[in-house]
Design an enzyme around this catalytic site. Structure first.
Site, PDB file in Angstrom:
ATOM      1  N   PHE A   1      -6.255  17.488 134.944  1.00 55.79           N
ATOM      2  CA  PHE A   1      -6.530  16.417 133.977  1.00 55.79           C
ATOM      3  C   PHE A   1      -5.628  15.234 134.315  1.00 55.79           C
ATOM      4  O   PHE A   1      -4.411  15.333 134.265  1.00 55.79           O
ATOM      5  CB  PHE A   1      -6.290  16.843 132.526  1.00 55.79           C
ATOM      6  CG  PHE A   1      -6.627  15.721 131.577  1.00 55.79           C
ATOM      7  CD1 PHE A   1      -7.935  15.518 131.157  1.00 55.79           C
ATOM      8  CD2 PHE A   1      -5.656  14.825 131.158  1.00 55.79           C
ATOM      9  CE1 PHE A   1      -8.257  14.449 130.322  1.00 55.79           C
ATOM     10  CE2 PHE A   1      -5.981  13.751 130.319  1.00 55.79           C
ATOM     11  CZ  PHE A   1      -7.284  13.577 129.907  1.00 55.79           C
TER      12      PHE A   1
ATOM     13  N   ASP B   1       1.860  13.835 138.969  1.00 54.11           N
ATOM     14  CA  ASP B   1       1.455  13.301 137.666  1.00 54.11           C
ATOM     15  C   ASP B   1       2.290  14.005 136.598  1.00 54.11           C
ATOM     16  O   ASP B   1       1.997  15.136 136.214  1.00 54.11           O
ATOM     17  CB  ASP B   1      -0.042  13.528 137.430  1.00 54.11           C
ATOM     18  CG  ASP B   1      -0.507  12.963 136.076  1.00 54.11           C
ATOM     19  OD1 ASP B   1       0.368  12.603 135.242  1.00 54.11           O
ATOM     20  OD2 ASP B   1      -1.730  12.889 135.849  1.00 54.11           O
TER      21      ASP B   1
ATOM     22  N   LYS C   1       2.914   8.629 128.378  1.00 48.57           N
ATOM     23  CA  LYS C   1       3.182   9.351 127.128  1.00 48.57           C
ATOM     24  C   LYS C   1       4.605   9.147 126.594  1.00 48.57           C
ATOM     25  O   LYS C   1       4.885   8.106 126.016  1.00 48.57           O
ATOM     26  CB  LYS C   1       2.813  10.826 127.296  1.00 48.57           C
ATOM     27  CG  LYS C   1       1.288  11.008 127.444  1.00 48.57           C
ATOM     28  CD  LYS C   1       0.804  12.439 127.280  1.00 48.57           C
ATOM     29  CE  LYS C   1      -0.720  12.482 127.190  1.00 48.57           C
ATOM     30  NZ  LYS C   1      -1.391  13.094 128.315  1.00 48.57           N
TER      31      LYS C   1
HETATM   32  C1  LIG Z   1      -2.556  12.456 129.039  1.00 45.22           C
HETATM   33  C2  LIG Z   1      -2.546  12.547 130.520  1.00 45.22           C
HETATM   34  C3  LIG Z   1      -3.038  11.504 131.318  1.00 45.22           C
HETATM   35  C4  LIG Z   1      -3.743  10.294 130.743  1.00 45.22           C
HETATM   36  O1  LIG Z   1      -2.970   9.543 129.887  1.00 45.22           O
HETATM   37  P1  LIG Z   1      -3.677   8.492 128.883  1.00 45.22           P
HETATM   38  O2  LIG Z   1      -2.530   7.727 128.314  1.00 45.22           O
HETATM   39  O3  LIG Z   1      -4.413   9.301 127.875  1.00 45.22           O
HETATM   40  O4  LIG Z   1      -4.588   7.656 129.709  1.00 45.22           O
HETATM   41  C5  LIG Z   1      -2.903  11.603 132.688  1.00 45.22           C
HETATM   42  N1  LIG Z   1      -2.341  12.688 133.245  1.00 45.22           N
HETATM   43  C6  LIG Z   1      -1.874  13.724 132.521  1.00 45.22           C
HETATM   44  C7  LIG Z   1      -1.247  14.886 133.209  1.00 45.22           C
HETATM   45  C8  LIG Z   1      -1.975  13.701 131.138  1.00 45.22           C
HETATM   46  O5  LIG Z   1      -1.550  14.739 130.411  1.00 45.22           O
END
Ligand SMILES: *Cc1c(COP(=O)(O)O)cnc(C)c1O
Length: 429
Positions: free
Chosen positions: A147, A233, A274
């Site tokens: 994700f 990520d 986040k």
């Molecule tokens: C939440 C998330 C995203 C996307 O972040 P948004 O601010 O919702 O666009 C990307 N990568 C990971 C691993 C995430 O948990």
């Protein structure tokens, strides 16, 4: 004279969202109106432990006074200049970020998905300009179950049919390998024209899949040997969530801040979002060293809001809170305690089969089919008992409280979870 307003009932508010909002989420039936630290309150005034933390955006707790203070001060002073001009917050923020995370440069964006997009663009450009791959041929390897956000390019390499179905045509140039499978990864990295490997150090949305302890170290080595960029990520796993500053830090034993000893598997490209904002305002970032970042020249990438003074001040305050309140150490300590307590519950019931995770990013696996409503029903029961969590992928419940939680509060949450699970089992037998 202050006017006393009759609070809008939860049902009316849920109906409003149902009627006027797109149905792109399926929220738990609770309407929140206030948050403080580890607690949120619904419109009827009922208090809950937040065990989701807005998908780990609120690591520092709700409405943290230091972060809100920074927001208010800056909001009264200067909020947005665009990058057409310099502003007096961005440079200090970029220096702070560079030193905090140990990379030469940062590219500031707003949401996690934008930061992932930015990392993909930087990686492709690096591949053509530094590695000498033929233009438009670059391949980025990704993992199944990933994700990384919701943009068209990012869903192009998702394997979640909800995320993908009927949103095509998709962006080419991605190859998927199973997560936590080094043989498959090495085979993919040996394909022609590979420029990068994008990976979550723990797969959060997929259900908190924690790979083999040496997976990320082996990933880094395999990428380095082939001159392929290792892109981490850490939008969900980063900023103290897993008991280290970054999940790629491994099990360091630092006291104040992650020291990144031998176990630090430094990525070539780091993606944050986040909790970089403490859940206050969208702030994301890509960090890498000059030889990679310098492929981006004026006009080639940007964002109207990226790097604005409000975001810069909020993010610095959010990162200071991580240090001031020793959130790394707290997440590690409470995480060990939490999994230990969950294992005690597992010994008493066959409704849960497993707890897994790292630091305070954990999940329990419910002993029922992913298509059943059991995990959802348990989350509704948890809500009724004063704790908010959400199922992810059917029969998995993620547990990720704010990292400012105390041991005493965590034990209260354990009691709620135990009571709910044991009663749930009874009522369904
Ligand atoms: C939440 C998330 C995203 C996307 O972040 P948004 O601010 O919702 O666009 C990307 N990568 C990971 C691993 C995430 O948990």
């Amino acid at each position: 004279m202050s006017q006393v307003m009759e609070p809008k009932r939860s049902n009316e508010l849920m109906e409003l969202e149902g009627q006027y909002g797109a149905h792109n989420y399926h929220p738990l039936p609770v309407v929140l109106s206030r948050g403080e630290g580890v607690y949120v309150y619904d419109v009827e005034g009922k208090k809950y432990f937040d065990f989701l933390s807005a998908y780990s955006a609120v690591n520092q707790g709700h409405c943290h006074p230091k972060i809100i203070g920074a927001l208010i001060d800056q909001a009264k002073t200067l909020t947005l200049t665009s990058r057409a001009f310099y502003n007096d917050s961005l440079g200090p923020y970029e220096k702070y970020m560079s030193q905090y995370f140990g990379f030469d440069k940062i590219l500031p964006m707003n949401t996690g998905a934008e930061a992932v997009e930015t990392a993909l663009k930087i990686t492709r450009k690096w591949g053509y300009e530094k590695k000498g791959i033929e233009e438009n041929r670059g391949v980025i390897v990704v993992c199944s179950g990933n994700f990384h956000g919701r943009t068209t390019t990012i869903i192009s390499f998702s394997d979640d049919s909800d995320a993908k179905k009927n949103f095509g045509p998709f962006t080419p140039g991605f190859v998927t390998v199973p997560y936590n499978d080094m043989d498959a990864l090495k085979e993919a990295l040996d394909l022609p024209n590979v420029v990068g490997f994008l990976v979550e150090p723990i797969q959060g949305e997929a259900g908190v899949y924690t790979p083999a302890v040496d997976y990320i170290a082996n990933v880094k080595k395999a990428c380095n040997e082939r001159n392929i960029l290792f892109i981490a990520d850490e939008v969900q796993t980063g900023i103290a969530r897993t008991g280290s500053l970054l999940a790629v830090c491994g099990n360091c034993s630092c006291q104040d801040k992650c020291e990144r000893q031998e176990t630090y598997n430094r990525p070539d490209v780091l993606i944050l979002g986040k909790a970089l904002s403490g859940g206050v305002y969208p702030v994301s970032a890509v960090l890498c060293d000059d030889e990679i970042m310098n492929v981006i020249k004026p006009g080639q990438h940007g964002s109207t809001f990226g790097g604005n003074p409000l975001a810069a001040k909020v993010a610095m305050a959010a990162l200071e809170v991580v240090n001031d309140e020793h959130l790394i150490q707290n997440a590690r300590k409470l995480g060990d305690l939490f999994r230990n307590e969950m294992n005690k519950i597992i010994a008493k019931t066959d409704l849960i089969t497993l707890v897994r995770g790292k630091g305070l990013l954990n999940a329990i696996i419910i002993n029922d089919s992913p298509d059943s409503s059991t995990a959802w029903d348990i989350c509704v029961a948890l809500k009724n008992n004063g704790l908010l969590a959400k199922p992810t992928h059917g029969n998995i419940i993620r547990f990720a409280p704010p990292l400012v939680m105390t041991e005493n509060e965590l034990m209260q949450c354990v009691s709620i979870i135990e009571k709910t699970i044991l009663e749930f089992k009874k009522s369904n037998n």
